[in-house]
Design a protein around this motif. Structure first.
Motif, PDB file in Angstrom:
ATOM      1  N   LEU A   1      10.291  18.043  -2.286  1.00 43.75           N
ATOM      2  CA  LEU A   1      10.409  17.286  -3.534  1.00 43.75           C
ATOM      3  C   LEU A   1       9.707  15.929  -3.481  1.00 43.75           C
ATOM      4  CD1 LEU A   1      14.182  18.011  -4.272  1.00 43.75           C
ATOM      5  CD2 LEU A   1      12.217  19.072  -5.398  1.00 43.75           C
ATOM      6  N   MET A   2       9.718  15.316  -2.287  1.00 42.55           N
ATOM      7  CA  MET A   2       9.148  13.969  -2.159  1.00 42.55           C
ATOM      8  C   MET A   2       8.290  13.871  -0.896  1.00 42.55           C
ATOM      9  SD  MET A   2      12.376  11.513  -3.261  1.00 42.55           S
ATOM     10  CE  MET A   2      11.326  10.076  -3.539  1.00 42.55           C
ATOM     11  N   PRO A   3       7.105  14.486  -0.904  1.00 41.68           N
ATOM     12  CA  PRO A   3       6.241  14.426   0.280  1.00 41.68           C
ATOM     13  C   PRO A   3       5.835  12.981   0.591  1.00 41.68           C
ATOM     14  CG  PRO A   3       5.415  16.013  -1.345  1.00 41.68           C
ATOM     15  CD  PRO A   3       6.477  15.211  -2.017  1.00 41.68           C
ATOM     16  N   THR A   4       5.742  12.685   1.870  1.00 43.14           N
ATOM     17  CA  THR A   4       5.434  11.316   2.309  1.00 43.14           C
ATOM     18  C   THR A   4       4.166  10.766   1.664  1.00 43.14           C
ATOM     19  OG1 THR A   4       6.424  11.880   4.438  1.00 43.14           O
ATOM     20  CG2 THR A   4       5.125   9.867   4.350  1.00 43.14           C
ATOM     21  N   ASP A   5       3.095  11.562   1.681  1.00 44.91           N
ATOM     22  CA  ASP A   5       1.821  11.052   1.148  1.00 44.91           C
ATOM     23  C   ASP A   5       1.902  10.756  -0.340  1.00 44.91           C
ATOM     24  OD1 ASP A   5       2.064  13.866   0.775  1.00 44.91           O
ATOM     25  OD2 ASP A   5      -0.080  14.035   0.385  1.00 44.91           O
ATOM     26  N   LYS A   6       2.675  11.575  -1.062  1.00 49.03           N
ATOM     27  CA  LYS A   6       2.804  11.357  -2.511  1.00 49.03           C
ATOM     28  C   LYS A   6       3.610  10.084  -2.815  1.00 49.03           C
ATOM     29  CE  LYS A   6       0.786  15.191  -3.995  1.00 49.03           C
ATOM     30  NZ  LYS A   6      -0.452  15.170  -4.795  1.00 49.03           N
ATOM     31  N   ILE A   7       4.615   9.810  -1.980  1.00 49.84           N
ATOM     32  CA  ILE A   7       5.418   8.598  -2.187  1.00 49.84           C
ATOM     33  C   ILE A   7       4.552   7.356  -2.006  1.00 49.84           C
ATOM     34  CG2 ILE A   7       7.321   7.220  -1.269  1.00 49.84           C
ATOM     35  CD1 ILE A   7       8.687   9.873  -0.509  1.00 49.84           C
ATOM     36  N   PHE A   8       3.774   7.327  -0.917  1.00 50.59           N
ATOM     37  CA  PHE A   8       2.928   6.153  -0.666  1.00 50.59           C
ATOM     38  C   PHE A   8       1.841   6.013  -1.741  1.00 50.59           C
ATOM     39  CE2 PHE A   8       4.834   6.375   3.595  1.00 50.59           C
ATOM     40  CZ  PHE A   8       5.132   5.030   3.781  1.00 50.59           C
ATOM     41  N   LYS A   9       1.339   7.153  -2.213  1.00 52.98           N
ATOM     42  CA  LYS A   9       0.347   7.106  -3.283  1.00 52.98           C
ATOM     43  C   LYS A   9       0.964   6.523  -4.558  1.00 52.98           C
ATOM     44  CE  LYS A   9      -2.696  10.102  -6.055  1.00 52.98           C
ATOM     45  NZ  LYS A   9      -3.099  11.507  -6.344  1.00 52.98           N
ATOM     46  N   PHE A  10       2.191   6.938  -4.873  1.00 47.85           N
ATOM     47  CA  PHE A  10       2.879   6.433  -6.062  1.00 47.85           C
ATOM     48  C   PHE A  10       3.136   4.930  -5.936  1.00 47.85           C
ATOM     49  CE2 PHE A  10       6.485   5.374  -8.721  1.00 47.85           C
ATOM     50  CZ  PHE A  10       6.204   6.032  -9.902  1.00 47.85           C
ATOM     51  N   MET A  11       3.571   4.506  -4.756  1.00 46.29           N
ATOM     52  CA  MET A  11       3.838   3.079  -4.538  1.00 46.29           C
ATOM     53  C   MET A  11       2.582   2.249  -4.757  1.00 46.29           C
ATOM     54  SD  MET A  11       6.241   3.454  -1.133  1.00 46.29           S
ATOM     55  CE  MET A  11       5.947   1.767  -0.598  1.00 46.29           C
ATOM     56  N   ARG A  12       1.461   2.763  -4.299  1.00 45.34           N
ATOM     57  CA  ARG A  12       0.211   2.002  -4.387  1.00 45.34           C
ATOM     58  C   ARG A  12      -0.378   2.033  -5.799  1.00 45.34           C
ATOM     59  NH1 ARG A  12      -3.150  -0.606  -1.302  1.00 45.34           N
ATOM     60  NH2 ARG A  12      -5.386  -0.631  -1.730  1.00 45.34           N
ATOM     61  N   LEU A  13      -0.456   3.232  -6.395  1.00 42.47           N
ATOM     62  CA  LEU A  13      -1.154   3.375  -7.671  1.00 42.47           C
ATOM     63  C   LEU A  13      -0.274   3.138  -8.895  1.00 42.47           C
ATOM     64  CD1 LEU A  13      -3.421   6.476  -6.925  1.00 42.47           C
ATOM     65  CD2 LEU A  13      -3.911   4.040  -6.576  1.00 42.47           C
ATOM     66  N   GLU A  14       1.002   3.523  -8.813  1.00 36.68           N
ATOM     67  CA  GLU A  14       1.875   3.408  -9.995  1.00 36.68           C
ATOM     68  C   GLU A  14       2.737   2.146  -9.960  1.00 36.68           C
ATOM     69  OE1 GLU A  14       1.058   5.644 -12.103  1.00 36.68           O
ATOM     70  OE2 GLU A  14       0.006   6.961 -10.694  1.00 36.68           O
ATOM     71  N   LEU A  15       3.118   1.714  -8.755  1.00 35.51           N
ATOM     72  CA  LEU A  15       3.892   0.472  -8.635  1.00 35.51           C
ATOM     73  C   LEU A  15       2.984  -0.705  -8.255  1.00 35.51           C
ATOM     74  CD1 LEU A  15       7.160   1.666  -6.806  1.00 35.51           C
ATOM     75  CD2 LEU A  15       6.736   1.446  -9.261  1.00 35.51           C
ATOM     76  N   ASN A  16       1.690  -0.439  -8.242  1.00 37.07           N
ATOM     77  CA  ASN A  16       0.682  -1.492  -7.984  1.00 37.07           C
ATOM     78  C   ASN A  16       0.927  -2.244  -6.670  1.00 37.07           C
ATOM     79  OD1 ASN A  16      -0.713  -1.011 -10.482  1.00 37.07           O
ATOM     80  ND2 ASN A  16       0.985  -2.049 -11.504  1.00 37.07           N
ATOM     81  N   ASP A  17       1.372  -1.486  -5.681  1.00 39.95           N
ATOM     82  CA  ASP A  17       1.601  -2.060  -4.343  1.00 39.95           C
ATOM     83  C   ASP A  17       2.566  -3.246  -4.400  1.00 39.95           C
ATOM     84  OD1 ASP A  17       1.015  -1.180  -1.866  1.00 39.95           O
ATOM     85  OD2 ASP A  17      -0.914  -2.184  -1.662  1.00 39.95           O
ATOM     86  N   LYS A  18       3.533  -3.162  -5.279  1.00 38.34           N
ATOM     87  CA  LYS A  18       4.517  -4.237  -5.457  1.00 38.34           C
ATOM     88  C   LYS A  18       5.263  -4.500  -4.152  1.00 38.34           C
ATOM     89  CE  LYS A  18       8.571  -5.340  -8.325  1.00 38.34           C
ATOM     90  NZ  LYS A  18       9.435  -4.858  -9.432  1.00 38.34           N
ATOM     91  N   ASN A  19       5.480  -5.734  -3.841  1.00 34.43           N
ATOM     92  CA  ASN A  19       6.217  -6.116  -2.639  1.00 34.43           C
ATOM     93  C   ASN A  19       7.603  -5.487  -2.659  1.00 34.43           C
ATOM     94  OD1 ASN A  19       7.702  -7.434  -0.619  1.00 34.43           O
ATOM     95  ND2 ASN A  19       6.570  -9.338  -0.888  1.00 34.43           N
ATOM     96  N   ILE A  20       7.896  -4.705  -1.624  1.00 41.03           N
ATOM     97  CA  ILE A  20       9.156  -3.949  -1.582  1.00 41.03           C
ATOM     98  C   ILE A  20      10.361  -4.883  -1.618  1.00 41.03           C
ATOM     99  CG2 ILE A  20      10.540  -2.382  -0.156  1.00 41.03           C
ATOM    100  CD1 ILE A  20       7.745  -1.271   0.828  1.00 41.03           C
ATOM    101  N   LYS A  21      10.201  -6.090  -1.122  1.00 39.22           N
ATOM    102  CA  LYS A  21      11.320  -7.039  -1.078  1.00 39.22           C
ATOM    103  C   LYS A  21      11.785  -7.440  -2.477  1.00 39.22           C
ATOM    104  CE  LYS A  21      10.237  -8.993   3.460  1.00 39.22           C
ATOM    105  NZ  LYS A  21       9.799 -10.204   4.203  1.00 39.22           N
ATOM    106  N   ILE A  22      10.944  -7.266  -3.472  1.00 37.41           N
ATOM    107  CA  ILE A  22      11.358  -7.631  -4.839  1.00 37.41           C
ATOM    108  C   ILE A  22      11.518  -6.397  -5.740  1.00 37.41           C
ATOM    109  CG2 ILE A  22      10.427  -9.977  -4.745  1.00 37.41           C
ATOM    110  CD1 ILE A  22       7.995  -8.942  -6.369  1.00 37.41           C
TER     111      ILE A  22
END
Length: 264
Positions: free
Chosen positions: A123-144
């Motif tokens: 359901l949540m492959p590692t590569d897809k999660i990192f891709k989503f974080m970078r492209l859809e969340l614009n690499d937003k700082n995880i701390k915020i």
């Protein structure tokens, strides 16, 4: 129990193979139920009560069957089907078992841990999660990050808020402090409200109560009634499961039910 690295890789490859067989090009599955059928499983969904068991994987003759309890909230049911697909791929074939029933996915049995890991990778492959974080969340700082960020991941991968947190923690993306803050935000605002705020899929937070019985099973029951092999009472009981009336099929002179008969 913790899986050794070689077993983890076997499970990750098995999950990736299923995604390839289903031609999943998006981040998550649009419909895990259809996907399971596409790779050869007979899927049965029925609302047997929120307090009942979650699902089972079964091999009967040449058929591989997955049952899911549609009284569970939809995101939980999605995970149930992915989990049962894991049992089908990893355990019923490898170990010669014919049935595994799941009452609780928190069971620390080796097979349960493996099926959970398979479902997470599916359901949540590692590569897809990192891709989503970078492209859809614009690499937003995880701390915020806040609850809305989790809700966006949740609705994109069609999983629960809690599973999203568990998966991100397992991959080392969230530390305990951030995890606790995001859990607290869910409690305070509820996952449904967070999903609505981003126009996400709030259906993930409620049960579908779906009733899906393969058409062939109903054809078999009705055919047996026409051939006088079962009494009317048995016909009524079988049809009642999917909210059909026996009167609609009770005249043996009627044409046999067509092969296009589908219940969903």
């Amino acid at each position: 129990m913790s899986m050794n690295k070689s077993r983890q890789l076997v499970i990750e490859r098995a999950a990736e193979n299923v995604r390839d067989e289903c031609n999943v090009t998006d981040y998550g599955f649009q419909n895990i139920f259809e996907a399971a059928e596409k790779v050869g499983y007979r899927v049965i969904r029925y609302p047997i009560g929120a307090e009942s068991f979650l699902g089972f994987a079964l091999i009967k003759d040449t058929e591989r069957i997955i049952f899911s309890n549609s009284s569970q909230i939809l995101s939980r049911e999605v995970f149930s089907v992915a989990h049962e697909m894991g049992h089908q791929r990893l355990h019923l074939s490898e170990q010669g078992k014919t049935m595994i029933r799941d009452d609780d996915f928190n069971d620390r049995d080796d097979d349960e841990i493996e099926a959970n890991y398979f479902a997470a990778c599916l359901l949540m492959p590692t590569d897809k999660i990192f891709k989503f974080m970078r492209l859809e969340l614009n690499d937003k700082n995880i701390k915020i990050w806040n609850g809305l960020d989790i809700a966006r991941i949740q609705t994109t991968f069609n999983v629960s808020y809690d599973m999203t947190l568990v998966r991100l923690k397992a991959l080392g993306i969230l530390d305990n402090t951030i995890l606790d803050n995001l859990k607290l935000e869910k409690i305070e605002k509820t996952a449904t409200a967070l999903l609505k705020a981003i126009k996400g899929n709030s259906d993930l937070c409620k049960s579908s109560e779906a009733k899906k019985i393969p058409a062939e099973y109903l054809e078999w029951v009705i055919s047996n009634y026409y051939d006088k092999l079962i009494p009317r009472k048995s016909l009524e009981t079988a049809l009642d499961f999917v909210d059909l009336r026996a009167d609609d099929f009770a005249d043996p002179s009627e044409e046999r039910i067509s092969k296009s008969f589908i219940v969903s």
